[in-house]
Design a protein around this motif. Structure first.
Motif, PDB file in Angstrom:
ATOM      1  N   GLY A   3     -38.380  49.240 -19.856  1.00  0.00           N
ATOM      2  CA  GLY A   3     -38.552  49.807 -21.471  1.00  0.00           C
ATOM      3  C   GLY A   3     -37.612  50.038 -21.989  1.00  0.00           C
ATOM      4  O   GLY A   3     -37.353  49.798 -23.353  1.00  0.00           O
ATOM      5  N   GLY A   4     -36.598  50.634 -21.478  1.00  0.00           N
ATOM      6  CA  GLY A   4     -35.471  51.179 -22.158  1.00  0.00           C
ATOM      7  C   GLY A   4     -34.577  49.916 -22.658  1.00  0.00           C
ATOM      8  O   GLY A   4     -33.811  49.761 -23.554  1.00  0.00           O
ATOM      9  N   VAL A   6     -35.495  46.815 -23.031  1.00  0.00           N
ATOM     10  CA  VAL A   6     -36.525  46.250 -24.041  1.00  0.00           C
ATOM     11  C   VAL A   6     -36.195  47.192 -25.592  1.00  0.00           C
ATOM     12  O   VAL A   6     -35.902  46.467 -26.587  1.00  0.00           O
ATOM     13  N   ALA A   7     -36.095  48.563 -25.554  1.00  0.00           N
ATOM     14  CA  ALA A   7     -35.871  49.062 -26.877  1.00  0.00           C
ATOM     15  C   ALA A   7     -34.416  48.718 -27.282  1.00  0.00           C
ATOM     16  O   ALA A   7     -34.265  48.747 -28.430  1.00  0.00           O
ATOM     17  N   LEU A   8     -33.528  48.837 -26.299  1.00  0.00           N
ATOM     18  CA  LEU A   8     -32.179  48.525 -26.603  1.00  0.00           C
ATOM     19  C   LEU A   8     -31.889  47.172 -27.327  1.00  0.00           C
ATOM     20  O   LEU A   8     -31.308  46.826 -28.208  1.00  0.00           O
ATOM     21  N   GLY A  10     -34.384  45.380 -28.691  1.00  0.00           N
ATOM     22  CA  GLY A  10     -34.896  45.650 -30.105  1.00  0.00           C
ATOM     23  C   GLY A  10     -34.011  45.952 -31.184  1.00  0.00           C
ATOM     24  O   GLY A  10     -34.019  45.824 -32.245  1.00  0.00           O
ATOM     25  N   LEU A  11     -33.171  47.328 -30.883  1.00  0.00           N
ATOM     26  CA  LEU A  11     -32.263  47.616 -31.688  1.00  0.00           C
ATOM     27  C   LEU A  11     -31.160  46.625 -32.147  1.00  0.00           C
ATOM     28  O   LEU A  11     -30.968  46.470 -33.456  1.00  0.00           O
ATOM     29  N   THR A  13     -31.246  43.326 -32.013  1.00  0.00           N
ATOM     30  CA  THR A  13     -32.071  42.207 -32.814  1.00  0.00           C
ATOM     31  C   THR A  13     -32.454  42.597 -34.138  1.00  0.00           C
ATOM     32  O   THR A  13     -32.030  41.748 -34.989  1.00  0.00           O
ATOM     33  N   ALA A 155     -46.614  45.677 -26.545  1.00  0.00           N
ATOM     34  CA  ALA A 155     -46.093  46.924 -27.359  1.00  0.00           C
ATOM     35  C   ALA A 155     -46.559  48.079 -26.439  1.00  0.00           C
ATOM     36  O   ALA A 155     -45.713  49.124 -26.374  1.00  0.00           O
ATOM     37  N   PRO A 158     -44.615  49.686 -21.840  1.00  0.00           N
ATOM     38  CA  PRO A 158     -44.173  50.739 -21.613  1.00  0.00           C
ATOM     39  C   PRO A 158     -44.488  52.002 -21.444  1.00  0.00           C
ATOM     40  O   PRO A 158     -43.933  52.819 -21.016  1.00  0.00           O
ATOM     41  N   VAL A 159     -45.590  52.217 -22.103  1.00  0.00           N
ATOM     42  CA  VAL A 159     -46.440  53.374 -22.283  1.00  0.00           C
ATOM     43  C   VAL A 159     -47.217  53.899 -20.922  1.00  0.00           C
ATOM     44  O   VAL A 159     -48.092  52.917 -20.573  1.00  0.00           O
TER      45      VAL A 159
END
Length: 363
Positions: A3-4, A6-8, A10-11, A13, A155, A158-159
């Motif tokens: 998940g981390g 993917v978030a990185l 995303g930033l 991108t 979406a 990761p939760v």
């Protein structure tokens, strides 16, 4: 960890796609509103592809309906608007308590004309870029509608399962807010246009359609809305000494153009809206507009609404159904000594028989 990552990514991108980030956000919000429409079409017998195509066509038509009046006004009516501003008196005398004061508005006229000229030039030079962004919006909207289920699964992936009810609550508030922004505001703006055009025409304004379009656009501004247009027109008539016209446009304009669409149209469509207070909506609108530009009109209220929902969820999680007064009274009645943590020694004789036996066995 995944998940981390993917978030990185995303930033990164988002940073690369910064120039078209507003278009992407706009497509995301429109797709989120149209997903139920696409699902309804699929349940009526259409395939996933044709349902996504039909919903995309609806979104395309809605975007054209919203933006084409703005583009037409900027392209065809800019000269008329500038002529009206140039026709304003350079000085406005105001009489009060037997004394006459003169207000010099020449500088404001020059500033308004410069702004309109720069907007017209910027709009003309940006037409090719706007065409490319509009094509990107349509393509991205279709892709999101076609793969909306996969996007939703990704979406929430990761939760943790224990917290997904929070995600679903935030998603519900986001959908309700976007419905309020797009459906309610669009319907109210169309009603404003349909009421404003005949009113301005009957009152004898030459640019009646232009004024009605501006009033419809201003309907997206919360709380004050078309009053931003009606008030200056009424003040103009007062400045030139036409008090009858000032009263007519002031009373009829405020009542029919600024007030009636909110009372007659909005309540009939507000069942599925988020019910965000007007003050918070105004804060989100202005903050988003000044910070993010045009896309902030949508993103600002959306972020405020989701934040308010998150605060409500946190309050319910911690305080339950207790009101603020109940919490204050409970804190005041709590003995001061009970707020600290004390560590005491307990002997085996003071423990229950079961615990005492277990401790003895452990020893």
């Amino acid at each position: 960890m995944l998940g981390g990552i993917v978030a990185l990514l995303g930033l990164v991108t988002g940073a690369i796609l910064l120039e078209v980030l507003g278009t992407i956000l706009f497509a995301l919000t429109v797709a989120y509103v149209l997903l139920p429409v696409q699902g309804w079409l699929v349940r009526r017998g259409l395939t996933e592809w044709t349902g996504a195509a039909a919903a995309t066509l609806l979104g395309f038509a809605s975007a054209v309906a919203v933006f084409s009046p703005i583009l037409v006004t900027l392209y065809f009516r800019i000269d008329q608007v500038m002529a009206v501003i140039e026709g304003l008196p350079r000085q406005i005398p105001v009489t009060a308590f037997g004394m006459t004061y003169t207000i010099d508005v020449a500088e404001m006229q020059t500033l308004a004309l410069d702004v309109l000229s720069s907007v017209a030039v910027s709009f003309a030079s940006a037409l090719p870029v706007l065409a490319i962004k509009f094509a990107l919006f349509v393509i991205l909207l279709f892709a999101l509608l076609l793969k909306g289920d996969a996007a939703g699964r990704a979406a929430v992936a990761p939760v943790p399962h224990a917290y997904r009810d929070v995600v679903y609550a935030l998603a519900r508030r986001a959908r309700e807010t976007l419905y309020a922004i797009y459906v309610l505001q669009l319907a109210t703006s169309i009603a404003t246009l349909l009421i404003g055009y005949p009113l301005f025409w009957l009152l004898g304004y030459e640019a009646a359609l232009t004024l009605a379009i501006i009033a419809a656009i201003l309907q997206f501004v919360p709380i004050i809305g078309p009053s931003l247009l009606i008030a200056p027109i009424a003040l103009y008539h007062v400045a030139v000494g036409d008090l009858v016209a000032a009263v007519l446009i002031g009373v009829l304009g405020i009542a029919l153009v600024a007030w009636f669409p909110d009372v007659g149209v909005r309540p009939r469509l507000a069942r599925r809206s988020a019910g965000l207070p007007g003050s918070l909506y105004f804060v989100g609108f202005t903050g988003g507009l000044f910070t993010l530009g045009a896309i902030g009109i949508v993103v600002g209220p959306l972020i405020v609404a989701v934040f308010v929902e998150a605060v409500d969820i946190l309050a319910d999680e911690v305080n339950g159904d207790a009101t603020f007064s109940d919490l204050v009274e409970a804190d005041l009645e709590e003995p001061p000594g009970s707020r600290g943590t004390e560590t005491t020694m307990t002997t085996p004789e003071e423990l229950p028989p079961e615990e005492s036996g277990s401790h003895a066995a452990d020893d």
